[in-house]
Design an enzyme around this catalytic site. Sequence first.
Site, PDB file in Angstrom:
ATOM      1  N   ASP A 105       0.796  -1.228   0.000  1.00 46.37           N
ATOM      2  CA  ASP A 105       0.000   0.000   0.000  1.00 46.37           C
ATOM      3  C   ASP A 105       0.825   1.273   0.000  1.00 46.37           C
ATOM      4  O   ASP A 105       0.332   2.337   0.394  1.00 46.37           O
ATOM      5  CB  ASP A 105      -0.952  -0.008   1.200  1.00 46.37           C
ATOM      6  CG  ASP A 105      -2.170  -0.874   0.951  1.00 46.37           C
ATOM      7  OD1 ASP A 105      -2.716  -0.814  -0.165  1.00 46.37           O
ATOM      8  OD2 ASP A 105      -2.583  -1.597   1.871  1.00 46.37           O
ATOM      9  N   ASP A 155      -7.441  -3.859  -4.762  1.00 48.23           N
ATOM     10  CA  ASP A 155      -6.981  -2.568  -4.233  1.00 48.23           C
ATOM     11  C   ASP A 155      -5.581  -2.211  -4.737  1.00 48.23           C
ATOM     12  O   ASP A 155      -5.230  -1.031  -4.841  1.00 48.23           O
ATOM     13  CB  ASP A 155      -6.937  -2.591  -2.703  1.00 48.23           C
ATOM     14  CG  ASP A 155      -8.109  -3.281  -2.041  1.00 48.23           C
ATOM     15  OD1 ASP A 155      -8.596  -4.297  -2.585  1.00 48.23           O
ATOM     16  OD2 ASP A 155      -8.514  -2.842  -0.956  1.00 48.23           O
TER      17      ASP A 155
END
Length: 393
Positions: free
Chosen positions: A115, A173
């Site tokens: 991320d 994601d």
Amino acid sequence: MKNLRLILIYTLTFLTTQSFAQSAQNKKLFKQAFAEAAAQYKVLAQNLPADKFPKTYFPKTDKYEWSGSGWWCSGFYPGSLLYIYEQTKDQATLTEANRILKVLEKEKFNTSTHDLGFMMFCSFGNAKDIDPKPEYKEILIQSAKSLASRFDPKVGCIKSWDSNKNEYLVIIDNMMNLELLFWATKITGDSSYYKIAVTHANTTMKNHFRPDYSSYHVINYNATTGEVQQKRTAQGFADESAWARGQAWGLYGYTVMFRETKNPIYLKQAQNIAKFIMSNPNMPADKIPFWDYNAPNIPNALRDASAASVTASALLELAKYSTSKLNKAYFKEAETILVNLSKAPYHAAQGKNGGFIIEHCVGHIPQNTEIDVPLTYADYYYLEGMKRYLAWK
């Protein structure tokens, strides 16, 4: 025939005038929303411990939940502050952004997460454009190196979550983190970052999507062979359901892929995902989706304003790359979402909601966490969407 032409001209003139008036009214609304956001984030900053980041807030108990800098959402708070500063020139928001960026900087060496795009590019990536400092380039290049270290050419993807030895988990994601890699290639001239991003996107396009262009949340690859061994959900209702925020991540990610590569296959992919979202029979009239498009208790299922904000921002960019008919459809959809997010019940009253802007988001229903609460990424992409709208020509 002459009268018919005059009628058509008058009709088009009337509709165009109405459209301009509506756009001007919405821009006024969004400028006011930025001013209110500056006040809201002062409330948030006043309550924030010095070394923590906002995670969520529970209105019923007036309690906050904070995170450390290693949490995947840590970049959204400084990113939102920078968006607010850019629009309002409120010096306090820039001061707070610079303070919290120093707390976040050490994550450039974090190789345990996929991320880093969210964490570092939504923060330092905005900072380099809005309030440039020489050190931001080094921070982002190191962040790209850390992210690239999680790529495995056998699988063709950047690993999302560490798990069992024989599993290689990749979530939709992860498409949101590729923008950092494209930037790194442009700045360093090292094409390996670009190639990793393209390979990851191609592998994801091959394995994550169903024939209707809805997306699985998680693909479990065999860590040794790279073969798909499971397709499932983590945060959605069921393995074969369409988790709302996952669809938004895919839409945004493939729009970025087209921007960075100009490859039409990515434009088509983004447009097909947009069609799934916009034509979904379970999409509510106000365009704020249920947390899962296949949630079992629709129409009483919870809404997810975070999925709406990501979708709106993505559609405004996708509109720029699309033909006139699709351009207008995407713009109108995004406009409707942003207007509805700018008023009750999704827009918090001043001084309420713990200082967060957006209400009624859903994080992880299967784990019973972050349910019907504010979330930092809902604020971030709402602000980004309004910024894009205000810049629209």
